[in-house]
Write an enzyme that holds these catalytic residues in place. Structure first.
Site, mmCIF file in Angstrom:
data_model
loop_
_atom_site.group_PDB
_atom_site.id
_atom_site.type_symbol
_atom_site.label_atom_id
_atom_site.label_comp_id
_atom_site.label_asym_id
_atom_site.label_seq_id
_atom_site.Cartn_x
_atom_site.Cartn_y
_atom_site.Cartn_z
ATOM 1 N N SER A 133 -4.149 12.508 36.388
ATOM 2 C CA SER A 133 -3.373 12.665 37.915
ATOM 3 C C SER A 133 -5.162 12.072 38.792
ATOM 4 O O SER A 133 -5.230 12.043 39.917
ATOM 5 C CB SER A 133 -4.120 14.070 38.369
ATOM 6 O OG SER A 133 -5.229 14.411 37.651
ATOM 7 N N LYS A 166 -12.448 15.301 43.375
ATOM 8 C CA LYS A 166 -11.634 15.253 43.724
ATOM 9 C C LYS A 166 -10.825 16.988 44.225
ATOM 10 O O LYS A 166 -11.915 17.967 44.473
ATOM 11 C CB LYS A 166 -10.802 15.691 42.014
ATOM 12 C CG LYS A 166 -9.034 15.225 41.703
ATOM 13 C CD LYS A 166 -8.664 15.853 40.264
ATOM 14 C CE LYS A 166 -8.043 15.356 39.735
ATOM 15 N NZ LYS A 166 -7.205 15.537 38.242
ATOM 16 N N SER A 180 -6.442 13.185 32.855
ATOM 17 C CA SER A 180 -6.522 13.486 34.421
ATOM 18 C C SER A 180 -8.041 12.382 34.564
ATOM 19 O O SER A 180 -7.763 12.320 35.322
ATOM 20 C CB SER A 180 -6.281 13.989 34.875
ATOM 21 O OG SER A 180 -4.599 14.802 35.089
#
Lengths: 487, 96
Positions: free
Chosen positions: A155, A80, A179
């Site tokens: 997210s 990420k 997330s």
């Protein structure tokens, strides 16, 4: 026969270890899949191309010589974009960090490299991890691999979409209020949020430091267990990282459900939950019961206060953490300012997106003189009560079973107009962060539109073993979950 | 419900947040903040008398280590990310 991109990370690692497959074949199959999927998926913000050939050779040789011997040696992965990677842009999907190139690796990334994993790129996310759909990214919109009209969740939407589409067999995400677990659920993959302190946050660009935790995304619970084992452990560079020993998670996977005490909170399966989600989780619970677990419903207190406490604390910490972006040492600087304070304000005004600004403003408000006690302190007291409630629950149960989200993935473009409504959809996930608990999200069905549904197995602090064992046992009863068809 | 953020409060919050919102954006976000604050005030229903605020979830406190240098000063790497630098220093607009 399975194609390479359909294999789990652990399966791929095993074939590499036994020599059925060379590392280059594994990497090439991922790159091919990335080239095929990216034009409409948009899960990646950056590819790691420089030095990739050399890295493949180095790992190949390292495996032969026994330097890399773990279950994920030679396995490609994505990270990420809020996790620092030396020499590779790390943007948090924000204009603020568009040109930021870290001079060091996050500890979790360093451990992946040490385990012989191969980094293929950085994945899209909500800006600074603030959002539930990956739509607040400054750069691009990632779509759901199951249906490109829908969001991948957020997210960590890029990481979960990449794994779901078979672009990589495993990825790192981060989880501050759900997330990892919520996008894993929307994308039909498995995602683990470890206990607070299990994984070093060194090199994770902070959103809310008391809640943030890096965790793995994979196709199965075994994938998550293997990657968790790679990244977990004490790190002197993060004083909140825990030295508590953890048992090897690989062998636990066959532990089964016998004797497991599982509680299902009625409050999280109520009216606010989509009927198909409720049914799928209920069916999962039934399956576990037949598999030997003792499953019962119970009443979880304080659920009305989870979202209020979470958003006050998360925004307060965000407003403090994001003070560092002032246009001086790194990040965006407004060309318009002629004076220092004007430069701070204009750089932040122009560099941050609206969701980030809203949270910084809210956080500044709840921490400001005259409001601190009424909001921030009150939220910390509520958190103490919530923690106590979970302590009580874990006296009776080994694991809690709940949906990972109240509904399946919404359509693109339908979530951002009403922030409060978006925040409310985090009801199933935020308690875990407030209390520092570990939780894994595992796919448990499809709704009538063919979108995946995820089920969370939540455990007490440092009990990753129990939840992964439960999730793996459930997977065995459920059977193999289908892969996204990239529609 | 919700009229806690008057102009003075909003000015202060904007200053603390080091932002300079445009007037339209300011009104929009003020409304959203009011709405969110209305919601989070649900916490007032909770009796928290005598409850200690919980900041840190783990029982570990005061973690110390020796201050040992493990890397170089990394000056060039660090400056490479600076929007503006000069003679090995960060450069900013005039400060007074």
């Amino acid at each position: 026969m399975k194609k390479l991109y359909q294999m789990s990370a652990v399966e791929l690692g095993r074939q590499i270890r036994t020599g059925e497959l060379i590392v280059k074949e594994a990497v090439d199959s991922c790159l091919e899949r990335i080239n095929e999927a990216e034009p409409h998926l948009h899960a990646f913000l950056a590819r790691n191309e420089k030095g990739l050939e050399e890295r493949i050779c180095e790992v190949e040789e390292g495996i032969r010589k026994g330097r890399y011997h773990g279950p994920l040696a030679g396995v490609p992965a994505a990270v990420k974009d809020n996790i620092c990677t030396r020499g590779i842009p790390t943007t948090c999907a924000s204009k603020m960090l568009e040109h930021f190139v870290p001079s060091f690796d996050a500890e979790a990334v360093r451990r992946m490299e040490d385990a012989g994993m191969i980094l293929l790129g950085k994945t899209n996310m909500d800006e600074f991890a603030m959002g539930s759909t990956t739509e607040t990214s400054y750069f691009q919109t990632t779509v759901n691999p199951w249906n490109r009209e829908h969001v991948p969740g957020g997210s960590s939407g890029g990481s979960c979409a990449a794994v779901a589409a078979g672009e990589v067999p495993a990825a790192l995400g981060s989880d501050t209020g759900g997330s990892i677990r919520q996008p894993a659920s929307y994308c039909g993959v498995c995602g683990l949020k470890p206990t607070y302190g299990r994984v070093s946050r060194y090199g994770l660009i902070a959103y809310a430091s008391s809640l943030d935790q890096i965790g793995p995304v994979g196709k199965t619970a075994a994938d998550c267990a293997a990657l968790f084992e790679v990244i977990a452990g004490k790190d002197e560079k993060d004083s909140t990282s825990s030295g508590k020993p953890f048992e090897a998670t690989q062998e636990l996977i066959s532990g089964g459900l016998q004797g497991m005490r599982i509680g299902v909170p009625e409050e999280l399966l109520g009216e606010g939950t989509q009927e198909e989600v409720r049914n799928a989780v209920w069916k999962g619970a039934q399956m576990m019961k037949e598999g030997g677990a003792r499953v019962e419903f119970f009443s979880l207190g304080l659920t009305d206060y989870l979202i209020p406490a979470y958003y006050i604390i998360a925004c307060a910490e965000a407003s403090s953490n994001l003070e560092r972006f002032d246009g001086v040492k790194y990040g965006y600087r407004s060309p318009e300012a002629s004076e220092l304070h004007e430069m701070y304000r204009k750089s932040r005004q122009e560099g941050f997106g609206s969701e980030v600004k809203r949270r910084i403003l809210l956080g500044s408000f709840v921490l400001s003189s005259g409001y601190y006690d009424a909001y921030y302190l009150k939220a910390l007291k509520a958190k103490a009560l919530i923690k106590k409630e979970f302590d009580r629950v874990f006296e009776r149960y080994d694991c809690i079973l709940a949906p990972a989200a109240p509904a399946t993935a919404p359509k693109l473009g339908t979530s951002l107009s009403d922030p409060l409504k978006m925040y409310l959809s985090d009801i199933d996930t935020v308690a875990v962060n407030l209390c520092g608990l570990p939780a894994v999200s595992v796919p448990c069905g499809l709704d009538r539109e063919g979108l995946p549904i995820g089920m969370q197995v939540i455990g007490n602090c440092f009990r990753e073993k129990e939840i992964l064992r439960t999730a793996a046992a459930y997977e065995a009863l459920r059977g193999e979950f289908p892969m996204a068809q990239l529609q | 419900m919700g009229k806690r953020i008057d102009d003075a409060v909003m000015d202060n919050v904007e200053l603390l947040a080091k932002l300079s919102l445009g007037s339209e954006e300011r009104e929009k976000v003020r409304g959203e903040m009011e709405q969110i604050l209305d919601y989070v005030e649900k916490l007032n229903e909770l009796d928290t008398d005598g409850v200690d605020p919980l900041v840190h979830i783990l029982d570990e406190v005061n973690v110390f280590r020796e201050d040992v240098e493990t890397n170089g000063d990394g000056r060039e790497d660090a400056l490479a990310n600076a929007p503006k630098s000069k003679d090995g220093q960060y450069m900013v607009p005039k400060t007074f």
